[in-house]
Design an enzyme around this catalytic site. Structure first.
Site, mmCIF file in Angstrom:
data_model
loop_
_atom_site.group_PDB
_atom_site.id
_atom_site.type_symbol
_atom_site.label_atom_id
_atom_site.label_comp_id
_atom_site.label_asym_id
_atom_site.label_seq_id
_atom_site.Cartn_x
_atom_site.Cartn_y
_atom_site.Cartn_z
ATOM 1 C CB SER A 138 -16.653 -34.458 -38.742
ATOM 2 O OG SER A 138 -16.531 -34.896 -40.086
ATOM 3 C CB CYS A 139 -22.014 -36.251 -40.043
ATOM 4 S SG CYS A 139 -23.659 -35.731 -40.568
ATOM 5 C CG ASN A 203 -18.608 -32.448 -41.535
ATOM 6 O OD1 ASN A 203 -19.491 -31.783 -42.061
ATOM 7 N ND2 ASN A 203 -18.600 -33.768 -41.575
ATOM 8 C CB CYS A 346 -14.677 11.247 -49.698
ATOM 9 S SG CYS A 346 -15.892 11.440 -48.368
ATOM 10 C CB CYS A 349 -21.947 8.222 -47.306
ATOM 11 S SG CYS A 349 -20.559 7.196 -46.740
ATOM 12 C CB CYS A 352 -15.681 6.883 -42.137
ATOM 13 S SG CYS A 352 -15.771 8.616 -42.662
ATOM 14 C CB CYS A 390 -14.942 3.712 -46.872
ATOM 15 S SG CYS A 390 -15.036 4.861 -48.269
#
Length: 424
Positions: A138-139, A203, A346, A349, A352, A390
């Site tokens: 798998s390399c 891998n 809350c 800001c 959301c 959030c």
């Protein structure tokens, strides 16, 4: 709290804990592996050993990292190949490790380019004292197409090379799978049919991780050029878990023993792999960041989790989550879960609102007077993107409501809020 029993038997070999160095730069010589044993690792997969005729010539530099905000190692790119030391030096290190640490688990990783190579290497590492073998199919950054991930994407070669190894050793061995394939089950089944006792996955993923915008070349840059190579680290964990789940869900592989690899940095990561069926865990990138001592945190955290779950033996957690991953068409689509906004928590800001308007369904509305968001349930579809963005976790799962015309179904024992808290 006393440490729980983290020992686990994998492919007939008992490990004091499931954590092993993966075949990589972190286990490249005797000194490194000895230090890992002394630090408390359950086993070592020595860096992949190749045939005597295949000489490794590395590039420099050969690493790069993908960063995000304050995290320097979201993903990691590695252009390093298999062990660069001569075959005899690697075998001498294996013999020395087994002599000085006879009670520790030693796994030899090997890679050949033809049946003869695989037979010879399997015989040599068996004679050197390895407890088990991993076949590196798998390399993704080998310079020969007869080796590495090109083999792992060819089921017939996987079957043939596993059969060659089985002819040459009595040791249990696992085939290391490449994720650079659509269906990992196909080569995994072929490997088991060829004589493998288990599978290790995954891998690294073929990648171009970053580009130097000034020089217009990929990173790392070698004499003004770069190449596609392996991507690892925390960012590949979801891909690794997906492949493990698919293998454990396949009728021909449901009892197959799996060594999980890919983005294991915390005890939570480790628990996820175990719950999806892995009995052994391999780590590289986290060691590169934090050193071998991270195993202490992994073991302690896993032990606390077992205490919380009322489990005394790690074996009892293996595969418990597999049954809860089902086909998309079988999921319950009869209800909507609306967000619950804690107006005191809350901070106003507005993230959301922006995310919902620009990236979801325009259900989060801004109250100019209170400077707080409100959810318009006539528009809300219950995707809960708002809660995920959030920054203070002021938005959680709230009222669950059946869609029009649907009937209530038994939700089982799963608590919705806990599943949401896990990702938020």
């Amino acid at each position: 709290m006393a440490m729980k029993d983290l020992s686990i038997t994998f492919m007939g070999v008992k490990f004091p804990n499931p954590f092993c160095l993966s075949s990589s730069p972190v286990g490249n010589c005797y000194e490194m592996c000895a230090k890992a044993y002394d630090t408390g690792w359950g086993g070592v997969v020595f860096k992949t050993i190749g045939p005597a005729h295949y000489l490794i010539d590395e590039v420099s530099p050969r690493f790069d990292a993908l960063a995000k905000e304050s995290r320097p190692f979201v993903g990691f790119k590695n252009m390093e190949q298999i062990a660069e030391h001569p075959l005899e030096e690697n075998l001498a290190d294996l013999r020395r490790l087994k002599k000085n640490y006879p009670d520790k688990v030693l796994i030899a990783s090997i890679m050949g380019s033809n049946e003869e190579d695989w037979e010879v290497l399997a015989k040599l590492v068996t004679e050197a004292g390895a407890d088990m073998i991993e076949l590196n199919f798998s390399c993704p950054q080998m310079t020969s197409h007869a080796m590495g991930s090109d083999v792992g994407s060819n089921p017939e070669l996987c079957r043939k090379y596993c059969a060659a190894v089985r002819r040459s050793t009595h040791l249990p061995f696992m085939a290391k799978m490449t994720p650079n394939i659509t269906d990992m089950c196909v080569p995994a089944i072929a490997s088991i049919e060829g004589g493998a006792n288990g599978i290790s996955a995954i891998n690294s993923i073929k990648s171009i991780i970053n580009l130097d915008l000034k020089n217009k070349v990929g990173l790392p840059m070698i004499d003004g050029k770069s190449s596609i190579s392996g991507y690892s680290g925390k960012a590949v964990k979801p891909v690794a878990l997906r492949f493990i789940q698919q293998m454990r869900s396949h009728p021909k592989l449901k009892n197959c023993e799996i060594s999980g690899i890919g983005g294991i940095e915390t005890w939570e990561d480790a628990a996820e792999f175990i719950l999806l069926g892995a009995k052994n865990l391999q780590v590289t990138t986290a060691i590169m960041q934090y050193g071998y001592r991270i195993v202490e945190d992994l073991c302690e955290g896993l032990s606390f989790y077992m205490e919380e779950q009322g489990v005394d033996h790690l074996e009892d957690l293996v595969g418990l989550a597999t049954k809860n991953i089902i086909p998309a068409e079988e999921l319950n689509r009869d209800y909507i879960v609306y967000p619950d906004i804690d107006k005191d928590l809350c901070v106003g800001c507005g993230r959301c609102v922006i995310s919902c308007f620009d990236g979801a369904h325009q259900a989060m509305e801004w109250d100019e007077e209170t400077r707080r968001p409100n959810c318009n349930q006539k528009k809300c579809v219950g995707c809960l993107l708002c809660g995920l963005v959030c920054p203070v976790s002021a938005i959680t799962l709230g009222k669950r409501e059946l869609k029009k015309g649907r009937k209530e179904k038994n939700l089982g024992k799963m608590r919705l809020q806990e599943s949401f808290d896990k990702v938020s």
